[in-house]
Design a protein around this motif. Sequence first.
Motif, PDB file in Angstrom:
ATOM      1  N   PHE A 134       0.833  -1.214   0.000  1.00 29.29           N
ATOM      2  CA  PHE A 134       0.000   0.000   0.000  1.00 29.29           C
ATOM      3  C   PHE A 134       0.864   1.259   0.000  1.00 29.29           C
ATOM      4  O   PHE A 134       0.461   2.290  -0.529  1.00 29.29           O
ATOM      5  CB  PHE A 134      -0.930  -0.047   1.226  1.00 29.29           C
ATOM      6  CG  PHE A 134      -1.823   1.139   1.366  1.00 29.29           C
ATOM      7  CD1 PHE A 134      -2.860   1.365   0.465  1.00 29.29           C
ATOM      8  CD2 PHE A 134      -1.642   2.052   2.401  1.00 29.29           C
ATOM      9  CE1 PHE A 134      -3.691   2.470   0.591  1.00 29.29           C
ATOM     10  CE2 PHE A 134      -2.463   3.155   2.538  1.00 29.29           C
ATOM     11  CZ  PHE A 134      -3.489   3.366   1.630  1.00 29.29           C
ATOM     12  N   GLY A 135       2.053   1.172   0.607  1.00 25.90           N
ATOM     13  CA  GLY A 135       2.887   2.369   0.623  1.00 25.90           C
ATOM     14  C   GLY A 135       4.175   2.209   1.396  1.00 25.90           C
ATOM     15  O   GLY A 135       4.416   1.172   2.003  1.00 25.90           O
ATOM     16  N   PRO A 136       5.011   3.249   1.407  1.00 25.53           N
ATOM     17  CA  PRO A 136       6.323   3.186   2.071  1.00 25.53           C
ATOM     18  C   PRO A 136       6.279   3.634   3.539  1.00 25.53           C
ATOM     19  O   PRO A 136       7.309   3.609   4.199  1.00 25.53           O
ATOM     20  CB  PRO A 136       7.155   4.175   1.249  1.00 25.53           C
ATOM     21  CG  PRO A 136       6.174   5.199   0.806  1.00 25.53           C
ATOM     22  CD  PRO A 136       4.845   4.512   0.649  1.00 25.53           C
ATOM     23  N   VAL A 137       5.122   4.058   4.034  1.00 23.82           N
ATOM     24  CA  VAL A 137       5.034   4.557   5.414  1.00 23.82           C
ATOM     25  C   VAL A 137       5.102   3.370   6.367  1.00 23.82           C
ATOM     26  O   VAL A 137       4.406   2.383   6.183  1.00 23.82           O
ATOM     27  CB  VAL A 137       3.695   5.322   5.629  1.00 23.82           C
ATOM     28  CG1 VAL A 137       3.642   5.909   7.035  1.00 23.82           C
ATOM     29  CG2 VAL A 137       3.498   6.392   4.568  1.00 23.82           C
ATOM     30  N   ASP A 181      -3.288  11.265   7.875  1.00 22.39           N
ATOM     31  CA  ASP A 181      -4.090  10.522   6.887  1.00 22.39           C
ATOM     32  C   ASP A 181      -3.702  10.850   5.456  1.00 22.39           C
ATOM     33  O   ASP A 181      -4.461  10.572   4.521  1.00 22.39           O
ATOM     34  CB  ASP A 181      -5.580  10.843   7.096  1.00 22.39           C
ATOM     35  CG  ASP A 181      -6.109  10.146   8.340  1.00 22.39           C
ATOM     36  OD1 ASP A 181      -5.511   9.124   8.745  1.00 22.39           O
ATOM     37  OD2 ASP A 181      -7.103  10.632   8.903  1.00 22.39           O
ATOM     38  N   SER A 182      -2.533  11.444   5.244  1.00 20.20           N
ATOM     39  CA  SER A 182      -2.235  11.936   3.886  1.00 20.20           C
ATOM     40  C   SER A 182      -1.909  10.819   2.890  1.00 20.20           C
ATOM     41  O   SER A 182      -2.233  10.931   1.711  1.00 20.20           O
ATOM     42  CB  SER A 182      -1.095  12.959   3.931  1.00 20.20           C
ATOM     43  OG  SER A 182       0.040  12.372   4.525  1.00 20.20           O
ATOM     44  N   TRP A 183      -1.297   9.702   3.332  1.00 20.97           N
ATOM     45  CA  TRP A 183      -0.920   8.663   2.370  1.00 20.97           C
ATOM     46  C   TRP A 183      -2.151   7.833   1.979  1.00 20.97           C
ATOM     47  O   TRP A 183      -2.808   7.247   2.829  1.00 20.97           O
ATOM     48  CB  TRP A 183       0.167   7.741   2.935  1.00 20.97           C
ATOM     49  CG  TRP A 183       0.562   6.729   1.896  1.00 20.97           C
ATOM     50  CD1 TRP A 183       0.094   5.439   1.791  1.00 20.97           C
ATOM     51  CD2 TRP A 183       1.419   6.929   0.781  1.00 20.97           C
ATOM     52  NE1 TRP A 183       0.629   4.838   0.673  1.00 20.97           N
ATOM     53  CE2 TRP A 183       1.440   5.723   0.037  1.00 20.97           C
ATOM     54  CE3 TRP A 183       2.167   8.027   0.321  1.00 20.97           C
ATOM     55  CZ2 TRP A 183       2.193   5.580  -1.137  1.00 20.97           C
ATOM     56  CZ3 TRP A 183       2.912   7.863  -0.847  1.00 20.97           C
ATOM     57  CH2 TRP A 183       2.926   6.655  -1.557  1.00 20.97           C
ATOM     58  N   LYS A 184      -2.455   7.820   0.672  1.00 20.02           N
ATOM     59  CA  LYS A 184      -3.641   7.103   0.190  1.00 20.02           C
ATOM     60  C   LYS A 184      -3.291   6.076  -0.876  1.00 20.02           C
ATOM     61  O   LYS A 184      -4.091   5.795  -1.769  1.00 20.02           O
ATOM     62  CB  LYS A 184      -4.656   8.106  -0.347  1.00 20.02           C
ATOM     63  CG  LYS A 184      -5.185   9.007   0.775  1.00 20.02           C
ATOM     64  CD  LYS A 184      -6.167  10.039   0.323  1.00 20.02           C
ATOM     65  CE  LYS A 184      -6.608  10.832   1.560  1.00 20.02           C
ATOM     66  NZ  LYS A 184      -7.310  12.049   1.255  1.00 20.02           N
ATOM     67  N   GLY A 185      -2.065   5.544  -0.827  1.00 16.66           N
ATOM     68  CA  GLY A 185      -1.639   4.553  -1.818  1.00 16.66           C
ATOM     69  C   GLY A 185      -0.840   5.198  -2.933  1.00 16.66           C
ATOM     70  O   GLY A 185      -0.768   6.418  -3.052  1.00 16.66           O
ATOM     71  N   TRP A 186      -0.251   4.304  -3.771  1.00 20.53           N
ATOM     72  CA  TRP A 186       0.640   4.776  -4.851  1.00 20.53           C
ATOM     73  C   TRP A 186      -0.129   5.269  -6.066  1.00 20.53           C
ATOM     74  O   TRP A 186       0.460   5.779  -7.005  1.00 20.53           O
ATOM     75  CB  TRP A 186       1.511   3.613  -5.359  1.00 20.53           C
ATOM     76  CG  TRP A 186       2.349   2.936  -4.358  1.00 20.53           C
ATOM     77  CD1 TRP A 186       2.072   1.761  -3.719  1.00 20.53           C
ATOM     78  CD2 TRP A 186       3.635   3.355  -3.877  1.00 20.53           C
ATOM     79  NE1 TRP A 186       3.102   1.438  -2.877  1.00 20.53           N
ATOM     80  CE2 TRP A 186       4.082   2.394  -2.959  1.00 20.53           C
ATOM     81  CE3 TRP A 186       4.463   4.459  -4.158  1.00 20.53           C
ATOM     82  CZ2 TRP A 186       5.297   2.494  -2.303  1.00 20.53           C
ATOM     83  CZ3 TRP A 186       5.673   4.552  -3.512  1.00 20.53           C
ATOM     84  CH2 TRP A 186       6.084   3.584  -2.597  1.00 20.53           C
ATOM     85  N   ALA A 226      -4.203   0.783  13.247  1.00 23.52           N
ATOM     86  CA  ALA A 226      -5.585   1.067  12.831  1.00 23.52           C
ATOM     87  C   ALA A 226      -5.680   2.408  12.105  1.00 23.52           C
ATOM     88  O   ALA A 226      -4.907   3.328  12.378  1.00 23.52           O
ATOM     89  CB  ALA A 226      -6.488   1.087  14.061  1.00 23.52           C
ATOM     90  N   ARG A 227      -6.612   2.456  11.193  1.00 24.45           N
ATOM     91  CA  ARG A 227      -6.835   3.685  10.431  1.00 24.45           C
ATOM     92  C   ARG A 227      -8.253   3.637   9.868  1.00 24.45           C
ATOM     93  O   ARG A 227      -8.754   2.544   9.548  1.00 24.45           O
ATOM     94  CB  ARG A 227      -5.806   3.731   9.291  1.00 24.45           C
ATOM     95  CG  ARG A 227      -5.743   5.038   8.610  1.00 24.45           C
ATOM     96  CD  ARG A 227      -4.610   5.089   7.607  1.00 24.45           C
ATOM     97  NE  ARG A 227      -4.879   6.187   6.698  1.00 24.45           N
ATOM     98  CZ  ARG A 227      -4.149   6.526   5.666  1.00 24.45           C
ATOM     99  NH1 ARG A 227      -3.062   5.833   5.393  1.00 24.45           N
ATOM    100  NH2 ARG A 227      -4.478   7.530   4.889  1.00 24.45           N
ATOM    101  N   ALA A 228      -8.904   4.794   9.737  1.00 24.06           N
ATOM    102  CA  ALA A 228     -10.270   4.832   9.195  1.00 24.06           C
ATOM    103  C   ALA A 228     -10.229   4.472   7.701  1.00 24.06           C
ATOM    104  O   ALA A 228      -9.231   4.744   7.025  1.00 24.06           O
ATOM    105  CB  ALA A 228     -10.845   6.230   9.375  1.00 24.06           C
ATOM    106  N   PRO A 229     -11.331   3.863   7.192  1.00 23.43           N
ATOM    107  CA  PRO A 229     -11.368   3.540   5.753  1.00 23.43           C
ATOM    108  C   PRO A 229     -11.232   4.791   4.884  1.00 23.43           C
ATOM    109  O   PRO A 229     -11.547   5.891   5.324  1.00 23.43           O
ATOM    110  CB  PRO A 229     -12.758   2.933   5.571  1.00 23.43           C
ATOM    111  CG  PRO A 229     -13.220   2.550   6.928  1.00 23.43           C
ATOM    112  CD  PRO A 229     -12.541   3.463   7.901  1.00 23.43           C
ATOM    113  N   ILE A 230     -10.737   4.589   3.654  1.00 31.27           N
ATOM    114  CA  ILE A 230     -10.589   5.709   2.703  1.00 31.27           C
ATOM    115  C   ILE A 230     -11.349   5.356   1.433  1.00 31.27           C
ATOM    116  O   ILE A 230     -11.045   4.350   0.778  1.00 31.27           O
ATOM    117  CB  ILE A 230      -9.115   5.943   2.284  1.00 31.27           C
ATOM    118  CG1 ILE A 230      -8.174   5.876   3.484  1.00 31.27           C
ATOM    119  CG2 ILE A 230      -8.965   7.264   1.580  1.00 31.27           C
ATOM    120  CD1 ILE A 230      -6.692   5.904   3.071  1.00 31.27           C
ATOM    121  N   LYS A 231     -12.311   6.217   1.087  1.00 30.76           N
ATOM    122  CA  LYS A 231     -13.071   6.018  -0.154  1.00 30.76           C
ATOM    123  C   LYS A 231     -12.382   6.775  -1.275  1.00 30.76           C
ATOM    124  O   LYS A 231     -12.141   7.975  -1.153  1.00 30.76           O
ATOM    125  CB  LYS A 231     -14.481   6.596   0.063  1.00 30.76           C
ATOM    126  CG  LYS A 231     -15.555   5.762  -0.516  1.00 30.76           C
ATOM    127  CD  LYS A 231     -16.930   6.347  -0.283  1.00 30.76           C
ATOM    128  CE  LYS A 231     -17.907   5.320  -0.776  1.00 30.76           C
ATOM    129  NZ  LYS A 231     -18.830   4.875   0.206  1.00 30.76           N
TER     130      LYS A 231
END
Length: 217
Positions: free
Chosen positions: A80-83, A90-95, A113-118
Amino acid sequence: MSKLRVQCFGVSLDGYGAGTDQDLQNPLGVRGPEIMEWFLATNVWKKMHGLGAGETGVDNRFAERSFENIGAWILGRNMFGPVRGPWPDDSWKGWWGDEPPYHVPVFVLTHYARAPIKMKGGTEFFFVTDGIESALDQAKNAAGERDVRLGGGVATIREYLRAGLIDELHLAMRPVLIGAGENLMSGIDLRALGYSCTESIAGERAHHVILRKATMG
Ligand SMILES: NC(=O)c1ccc[n+]([C@@H]2O[C@H](COP(=O)([O-])OP(=O)(O)OC[C@H]3O[C@@H](n4cnc5c(N)ncnc54)[C@H](OP(=O)(O)O)[C@@H]3O)[C@@H](O)[C@H]2O)c1
């Protein structure tokens, strides 16, 4: 019945699915792109990224097949990402920009844990912190009659393999040596887990093999 499928997973001759030192500049790790070079040439990839026409042979057919009948995805947090570690914000939303190429629910395994991202185009990222079986249950629930695609990365596929939960594994073997990185098969006895190679097809830039788990009874 809905299956758990790994598709188009690129592997080097020495067994690596990713190079070392993944970061923003190297999403696949150092030398990782050599593993995926076959996919980057396909019409599927080029169309996805607005890059004009790509190749349309055997490799492309496998790329097309990998998206067919998929109702949900499961990814590891590093795919999903490098983080790493706790999410700083919440800024990283995938590549993949505002409209990722999934278009279905995507379940990301993580300890944080993290809230879902639409996202645009039907992709929604859900973060699963209670393990691989839970991610699979949630993904199967979301997928209904369709299959679940296990996208990777390497560590996540190894976990599902060891648990014997993958029904079908399509590997695209590239004739390159990576030397170091994330090794897919090391220390895993696929025979003992019930897998065998049921298809082997030469493509233009990769050799495609399908491993399936024998169904009991
Ligand atoms: N060759 C290919 O076709 C292909 C395909 C996809 C990706 N890749 C590459 O593979 C690399 C990523 O693979 P990877 O092996 O580094 O990592 P990964 O499998 O993507 O992610 C591993 C991480 O996911 C989280 N995780 C996994 N299982 C979990 C569980 N049971 N419970 C909670 N969290 C869990 C953990 O993150 P936290 O503990 O940090 O939350 C863990 O460190 C990337 O370079 C990517 O580009 C290659």
